[in-house]
Design a protein around this motif. Sequence first.
Motif, PDB file in Angstrom:
ATOM      1  N   PHE B   2       0.834  -1.197   0.000  1.00 16.92           N
ATOM      2  CA  PHE B   2       0.000   0.000   0.000  1.00 16.92           C
ATOM      3  C   PHE B   2       0.867   1.245   0.000  1.00 16.92           C
ATOM      4  O   PHE B   2       0.910   2.010   0.973  1.00 16.92           O
ATOM      5  N   ARG B   3       1.535   1.406  -1.105  1.00 17.40           N
ATOM      6  CA  ARG B   3       2.409   2.570  -1.231  1.00 17.40           C
ATOM      7  C   ARG B   3       1.649   3.841  -1.521  1.00 17.40           C
ATOM      8  O   ARG B   3       0.554   3.821  -2.060  1.00 17.40           O
ATOM      9  N   ASN B   4       2.274   4.938  -1.176  1.00 18.48           N
ATOM     10  CA  ASN B   4       1.686   6.240  -1.378  1.00 18.48           C
ATOM     11  C   ASN B   4       1.963   6.716  -2.801  1.00 18.48           C
ATOM     12  O   ASN B   4       2.963   7.351  -3.062  1.00 18.48           O
ATOM     13  N   THR B   5       1.060   6.413  -3.702  1.00 15.82           N
ATOM     14  CA  THR B   5       1.293   6.756  -5.108  1.00 15.82           C
ATOM     15  C   THR B   5       0.377   7.857  -5.609  1.00 15.82           C
ATOM     16  O   THR B   5      -0.657   8.150  -5.009  1.00 15.82           O
ATOM     17  N   VAL B   6       0.772   8.425  -6.731  1.00 14.78           N
ATOM     18  CA  VAL B   6       0.009   9.521  -7.321  1.00 14.78           C
ATOM     19  C   VAL B   6      -1.412   9.099  -7.699  1.00 14.78           C
ATOM     20  O   VAL B   6      -2.379   9.767  -7.298  1.00 14.78           O
ATOM     21  N   PRO B   7      -1.580   8.020  -8.466  1.00 15.15           N
ATOM     22  CA  PRO B   7      -2.947   7.633  -8.841  1.00 15.15           C
ATOM     23  C   PRO B   7      -3.846   7.446  -7.626  1.00 15.15           C
ATOM     24  O   PRO B   7      -5.000   7.876  -7.627  1.00 15.15           O
ATOM     25  N   ARG B   8      -3.329   6.835  -6.585  1.00 18.08           N
ATOM     26  CA  ARG B   8      -4.163   6.611  -5.409  1.00 18.08           C
ATOM     27  C   ARG B   8      -4.595   7.928  -4.769  1.00 18.08           C
ATOM     28  O   ARG B   8      -5.750   8.084  -4.367  1.00 18.08           O
ATOM     29  N   MET B   9      -3.688   8.862  -4.708  1.00 17.25           N
ATOM     30  CA  MET B   9      -4.036  10.161  -4.116  1.00 17.25           C
ATOM     31  C   MET B   9      -5.054  10.888  -4.982  1.00 17.25           C
ATOM     32  O   MET B   9      -5.999  11.492  -4.488  1.00 17.25           O
ATOM     33  N   LEU B  10      -4.854  10.802  -6.299  1.00 18.06           N
ATOM     34  CA  LEU B  10      -5.772  11.492  -7.209  1.00 18.06           C
ATOM     35  C   LEU B  10      -7.190  10.953  -7.074  1.00 18.06           C
ATOM     36  O   LEU B  10      -8.162  11.705  -7.072  1.00 18.06           O
ATOM     37  N   ILE B  11      -7.277   9.648  -6.961  1.00 25.40           N
ATOM     38  CA  ILE B  11      -8.601   9.031  -6.859  1.00 25.40           C
ATOM     39  C   ILE B  11      -9.282   9.433  -5.554  1.00 25.40           C
ATOM     40  O   ILE B  11     -10.468   9.755  -5.525  1.00 25.40           O
ATOM     41  N   LEU B  12      -8.518   9.472  -4.503  1.00 26.97           N
ATOM     42  CA  LEU B  12      -9.097   9.867  -3.223  1.00 26.97           C
ATOM     43  C   LEU B  12      -9.546  11.323  -3.282  1.00 26.97           C
ATOM     44  O   LEU B  12     -10.611  11.680  -2.781  1.00 26.97           O
ATOM     45  N   VAL B  33      -9.897  12.499 -16.075  1.00 25.40           N
ATOM     46  CA  VAL B  33      -9.537  12.928 -17.423  1.00 25.40           C
ATOM     47  C   VAL B  33      -9.804  14.427 -17.540  1.00 25.40           C
ATOM     48  O   VAL B  33      -8.972  15.183 -18.036  1.00 25.40           O
ATOM     49  N   GLU B  34     -10.952  14.843 -17.016  1.00 27.14           N
ATOM     50  CA  GLU B  34     -11.296  16.269 -17.047  1.00 27.14           C
ATOM     51  C   GLU B  34     -10.257  17.119 -16.328  1.00 27.14           C
ATOM     52  O   GLU B  34      -9.948  18.217 -16.757  1.00 27.14           O
ATOM     53  N   ARG B  35      -9.743  16.574 -15.265  1.00 25.23           N
ATOM     54  CA  ARG B  35      -8.738  17.307 -14.490  1.00 25.23           C
ATOM     55  C   ARG B  35      -7.365  17.241 -15.132  1.00 25.23           C
ATOM     56  O   ARG B  35      -6.384  17.673 -14.538  1.00 25.23           O
ATOM     57  N   GLN B  36      -7.309  16.633 -16.296  1.00 23.76           N
ATOM     58  CA  GLN B  36      -6.022  16.500 -16.989  1.00 23.76           C
ATOM     59  C   GLN B  36      -5.040  15.667 -16.180  1.00 23.76           C
ATOM     60  O   GLN B  36      -3.835  15.863 -16.263  1.00 23.76           O
ATOM     61  N   GLN B  37      -5.606  14.769 -15.367  1.00 27.43           N
ATOM     62  CA  GLN B  37      -4.743  13.898 -14.580  1.00 27.43           C
ATOM     63  C   GLN B  37      -5.228  12.473 -14.734  1.00 27.43           C
ATOM     64  O   GLN B  37      -5.590  11.830 -13.751  1.00 27.43           O
ATOM     65  N   PRO B  38      -5.269  12.010 -15.979  1.00 27.81           N
ATOM     66  CA  PRO B  38      -5.838  10.693 -16.261  1.00 27.81           C
ATOM     67  C   PRO B  38      -5.125   9.546 -15.548  1.00 27.81           C
ATOM     68  O   PRO B  38      -3.917   9.561 -15.335  1.00 27.81           O
ATOM     69  N   VAL B  39      -5.937   8.577 -15.166  1.00 30.56           N
ATOM     70  CA  VAL B  39      -5.442   7.357 -14.537  1.00 30.56           C
ATOM     71  C   VAL B  39      -6.107   6.232 -15.325  1.00 30.56           C
ATOM     72  O   VAL B  39      -7.270   6.349 -15.704  1.00 30.56           O
ATOM     73  N   GLY B  40      -5.373   5.200 -15.611  1.00 34.38           N
ATOM     74  CA  GLY B  40      -5.930   4.106 -16.399  1.00 34.38           C
ATOM     75  C   GLY B  40      -7.164   3.502 -15.746  1.00 34.38           C
ATOM     76  O   GLY B  40      -7.266   3.428 -14.517  1.00 34.38           O
ATOM     77  N   VAL B  44      -8.066   2.468 -11.891  1.00 31.85           N
ATOM     78  CA  VAL B  44      -9.207   2.986 -11.126  1.00 31.85           C
ATOM     79  C   VAL B  44      -9.925   1.820 -10.454  1.00 31.85           C
ATOM     80  O   VAL B  44     -10.184   1.849  -9.251  1.00 31.85           O
ATOM     81  N   TYR B  45     -10.201   0.793 -11.213  1.00 34.62           N
ATOM     82  CA  TYR B  45     -10.893  -0.362 -10.631  1.00 34.62           C
ATOM     83  C   TYR B  45     -10.074  -1.012  -9.519  1.00 34.62           C
ATOM     84  O   TYR B  45     -10.593  -1.356  -8.463  1.00 34.62           O
ATOM     85  N   LYS B  46      -8.801  -1.178  -9.781  1.00 37.52           N
ATOM     86  CA  LYS B  46      -7.961  -1.824  -8.773  1.00 37.52           C
ATOM     87  C   LYS B  46      -7.911  -1.002  -7.496  1.00 37.52           C
ATOM     88  O   LYS B  46      -8.055  -1.540  -6.397  1.00 37.52           O
TER      89      LYS B  46
END
Lengths: 133, 133
Positions: B2-12, B33-40, B44-46
Amino acid sequence: MFRNTVPRMLILDVFRESTVRHLTADDVYRMLVERQQPVGMATVYKVLSQFEQAGILQRNDLGQGRSVFELPMEGEEEHGHLVCSNGEVSEFTLPGLKEELSRLANAHGWRLTGYVITAYAAPAFNNNDNDTH
Amino acid sequence: MFRNTVPRMLILDVFRESTVRHLTADDVYRMLVERQQPVGMATVYKVLSQFEQAGILQRNDLGQGRSVFELPMEGEEEHGHLVCSNGEVSEFTLPGLKEELSRLANAHGWRLTGYVITAYAAPAFNNNDNDTH
DNA sequence: TTTTGTGCAAAGAGTTTGCAACTAG
DNA sequence: CTAGTTGCAAACTCTTTGCACAAAA
């Protein structure tokens, strides 16, 4: 419309003769194959949906995109489903629930069109907790 | 783990900053995507599933295979969802429901692991009845 | 550098649809 | 006859997985 066809009669027979009350489209399909009276899967789905609209069968969405169909029982109340992780499904009714939900919908200026309540359970002496559904 | 990663922070962040409480995986994906910070989408599902397991988000199955996720509210009770055909979703709680369902599960020798209650509604002055869900 | 996370593409599960051949009325 | 029905194959929707590459610790 709504002709009296062989596939439709076969599908209804499956429900009338099954000892299991809740059947998925796939259950119906396979039971017909076993009876050597196969009906195409697409037809099974189409007929189940038609029967649902006609009130001949009731559809229940058990979550995860899975639905089961059942023959409505005479004078039966709407009921919820209790789904055990071992595959068993039983029914229950909660008196007054529908009225309560109707009240909630009205409070939003809406009218209740239906509801689904499904409880998930696991055998009591099963430590495997990874099936909280 | 459970690392502190960018995608995880963005989703939260999406959940914390959204005015809408209930988001589907696709909602989250598109907001990023709208925020220009797309995550696969797969990520997202994971991540949503991991957050669910970690208790950071709650998943609710709304039927037809669709789930929405939400940030649990402090001291919040388990609640049901009232889904209007116009797309609005609101919450409600039914005091004592969980206990009642627990009792039912016990009667079968099972233990309750969860439950879902979803009510469907339509705007009150809308004659279109074809959405009894 | 070892372990965990990411994300594309592909696979799944359950369900719906297009459509040419077929059949009940 | 002809509107309704069947069923194969293809499409769909939402979600999960395999895996090579990238990023944390």
